[in-house]
Design an enzyme around this catalytic site. Structure first.
Site, short mmCIF file in Angstrom:
data_model
loop_
_atom_site.label_atom_id
_atom_site.label_comp_id
_atom_site.label_asym_id
_atom_site.label_seq_id
_atom_site.Cartn_x
_atom_site.Cartn_y
_atom_site.Cartn_z
N LYS A 67 0.50 -1.67 -0.04
CA LYS A 67 -0.40 0.56 0.22
C LYS A 67 1.02 0.98 0.35
O LYS A 67 0.33 2.45 0.22
CB LYS A 67 -1.08 -0.02 1.34
CG LYS A 67 -1.92 -1.26 1.66
CD LYS A 67 -2.36 -2.24 0.45
CE LYS A 67 -3.18 -1.20 -0.87
NZ LYS A 67 -3.18 -2.04 -2.22
N THR A 70 3.17 0.66 -4.81
CA THR A 70 3.25 -0.64 -5.26
C THR A 70 3.31 -0.74 -6.70
O THR A 70 3.63 -0.66 -8.02
CB THR A 70 3.43 -1.64 -4.65
OG1 THR A 70 3.69 -1.99 -3.37
CG2 THR A 70 4.71 -2.77 -5.40
N THR A 71 2.37 -0.76 -6.92
CA THR A 71 1.24 -0.73 -8.15
C THR A 71 2.12 0.48 -9.69
O THR A 71 2.33 0.32 -10.80
CB THR A 71 -0.05 -0.58 -8.74
OG1 THR A 71 -1.16 -0.96 -7.36
CG2 THR A 71 -1.16 -0.97 -9.54
N TRP A 72 1.97 1.22 -8.89
CA TRP A 72 2.16 2.55 -9.27
C TRP A 72 3.92 2.73 -9.88
O TRP A 72 4.21 2.28 -10.78
CB TRP A 72 2.37 4.50 -8.93
CG TRP A 72 2.12 5.64 -9.25
CD1 TRP A 72 1.97 5.47 -10.99
CD2 TRP A 72 2.66 6.65 -8.99
NE1 TRP A 72 2.26 6.78 -10.98
CE2 TRP A 72 2.92 7.47 -9.73
CE3 TRP A 72 3.12 7.02 -7.46
CZ2 TRP A 72 2.65 8.96 -9.91
CZ3 TRP A 72 3.02 8.53 -7.52
CH2 TRP A 72 2.62 9.01 -8.22
N HIS A 130 8.15 -7.05 -1.62
CA HIS A 130 8.28 -6.24 -0.08
C HIS A 130 8.84 -6.47 0.83
O HIS A 130 8.87 -6.39 2.03
CB HIS A 130 6.30 -6.54 0.43
CG HIS A 130 5.22 -6.37 -0.45
ND1 HIS A 130 4.70 -4.77 -1.12
CD2 HIS A 130 3.67 -7.22 -0.91
CE1 HIS A 130 4.16 -5.08 -1.46
NE2 HIS A 130 3.59 -5.54 -1.39
N ARG A 152 5.92 5.64 1.80
CA ARG A 152 4.80 6.90 1.97
C ARG A 152 4.76 6.69 3.32
O ARG A 152 4.68 6.26 4.17
CB ARG A 152 3.45 5.87 1.42
CG ARG A 152 2.35 6.18 0.98
CD ARG A 152 1.05 5.47 0.39
NE ARG A 152 0.09 6.64 0.15
CZ ARG A 152 -1.21 6.29 -0.38
NH1 ARG A 152 -1.32 4.89 0.03
NH2 ARG A 152 -2.36 7.32 -0.69
N SER A 160 -4.59 3.16 4.07
CA SER A 160 -5.52 2.45 2.26
C SER A 160 -4.40 1.43 2.89
O SER A 160 -5.81 -0.21 1.96
CB SER A 160 -3.95 2.73 1.92
OG SER A 160 -3.38 2.14 0.16
N ARG A 284 -7.41 2.86 -5.45
CA ARG A 284 -8.99 3.29 -4.13
C ARG A 284 -8.84 4.74 -4.88
O ARG A 284 -9.60 5.22 -6.03
CB ARG A 284 -8.32 3.12 -2.87
CG ARG A 284 -9.65 3.57 -2.23
CD ARG A 284 -9.28 3.08 -0.81
NE ARG A 284 -8.10 4.10 -0.28
CZ ARG A 284 -7.81 5.25 0.05
NH1 ARG A 284 -8.93 5.81 0.35
NH2 ARG A 284 -6.80 6.19 0.26
#
Ligand code: A3P
Length: 318
Positions: A67, A70-72, A130, A152, A160, A284
């Site tokens: 959260k 990671t995806t970005w 991770h 973050r 998140s 999200r």
């Protein structure tokens, strides 16, 4: 789950029986081993990795706590590394348009150990993890590979995580309250946590080995994504050229990987990953400061105090 634990090796079962344990946020238990919280399945997988996994000098590792973006990061570095093969401007044919970023950049801890990360579709290999620094395979620490670490703000990270957890929980489990999740977070009890030890490990390594570890923050990346993309490109050895600057490659990649673009793609709106996670759960709001809508002033103060105390004089602040 108990059923999964039955599939554990004798060795692993013996190990976890001696470890402190707590209920995880979704299902099953977490076990505290060498300071960090793991599931038994992940422990069983990563312990042999320590000496068996073979990193390559050309590998690029994308490391995050869950959260924290990671995806970005996966999307941006995938687009960067493969920009000659896949033009980020011709959206239609780009793999990021037809795949969720998690399908393009595998997690080290979810792949079979056999020949490293077999399913990794890129060259150089782009591998996410991770894992805390101390749990990285020895060869990752020793080889010439690069590590990009993204963290973050802990309050946004927590909010998140809480939302994501509730998306993963089944109807029978019901929702987990913000307060219960908060209590665990503040005690460091989360998968791959504690937060502060995870970030500190990579922060110190980035100070000691700036050529090996690039330390980034989500908030700063949101504020100036272009410069961060350039920085990452240079760090991993594929700097943006003058020519690429002249046709605005940086903006093309940022647009391709933007929250709005990715989250509205058909491929990210429905369906599940092989891990079982729903693809839409990874998108999200993608904003900075959403914690203000969820945490009481007392909660916020509590996190700030813990973080200040734990990060001490490290020079790292949030
Ligand atoms: P929020 O829950 O605050 O919206 P991870 O990818 O590590 O699982 O982190 C998920 C968080 O990153 C979520 O934060 C999600 O919305 C946000 N996110 C996903 N894709 C993003 C993107 N392309 N740009 C910025 N943030 C993104």
């Amino acid at each position: 789950t108990p059923q999964m634990e039955e599939e554990l090796s004798e060795e692993c079962r013996e190990l976890i029986s001696s470890l402190p344990t707590e209920k995880g946020l979704v299902s099953g238990n977490l076990y505290q081993y060498e300071g960090f919280w793991h599931t038994s399945e992940i422990l069983q997988k990563i312990l042999p990795y320590q000496n068996q996994f073979e990193a390559r000098d050309s590998d690029i590792y994308l490391v995050t706590l869950p959260k924290s973006g990671t995806t970005w990061l996966k999307a941006m570095v995938f687009a960067l590394v493969n920009r000659t093969q896949y033009n980020p401007n011709s959206n239609q044919q780009h793999p990021l348009v037809s795949n969720n970023p998690h399908q393009l950049v595998p997690f080290l801890e979810s792949e079979p150990i056999s020949n490293g990360v077999d399913s990794c579709p890129t060259d150089p290999r782009l591998i996410a993890t991770h894992l805390p620094l101390v749990f990285l395979p020895e060869s990752v620490k020793q080889s010439g590979c690069k590590i990009v670490y993204l963290c973050r703000n802990p309050k946004d990270n927590f909010v998140s995580l809480w939302h994501f957890t509730n998306k993963l929980r089944t109807e029978e489990m019901g929702c987990i309250s913000l307060e219960e999740t908060f209590d665990k977070f503040c005690r460091g009890v989360e998968l791959f946590g504690p937060f502060w030890d995870h970030v500190l490990g990579y922060w110190k390594e980035s100070l000691e080995k700036p050529d090996k570890v690039l330390f980034l923050k989500y908030e700063e990346m949101k504020e100036n994504p272009g410069n961060h993309l350039r920085k990452i490109a240079e760090f991993i050895g594929c700097p943006i050229s003058m020519e690429e600057e002249s046709f605005n490659l940086v903006n093309q990649i940022l647009e391709l990987c933007s929250f709005d673009h990715l989250s509205n793609l058909e491929v990210n709106r429905a369906g599940r990953l092989s891990s079982g996670h729903s693809k839409s759960a990874f998108f999200r709001r993608g904003e900075v400061g959403d914690w203000k809508n969820h945490l009481t002033p007392e909660m916020a103060q509590k996190v700030d105090e813990i973080i200040k105390q734990k990060l001490g004089a490290s020079g790292l602040t949030f």
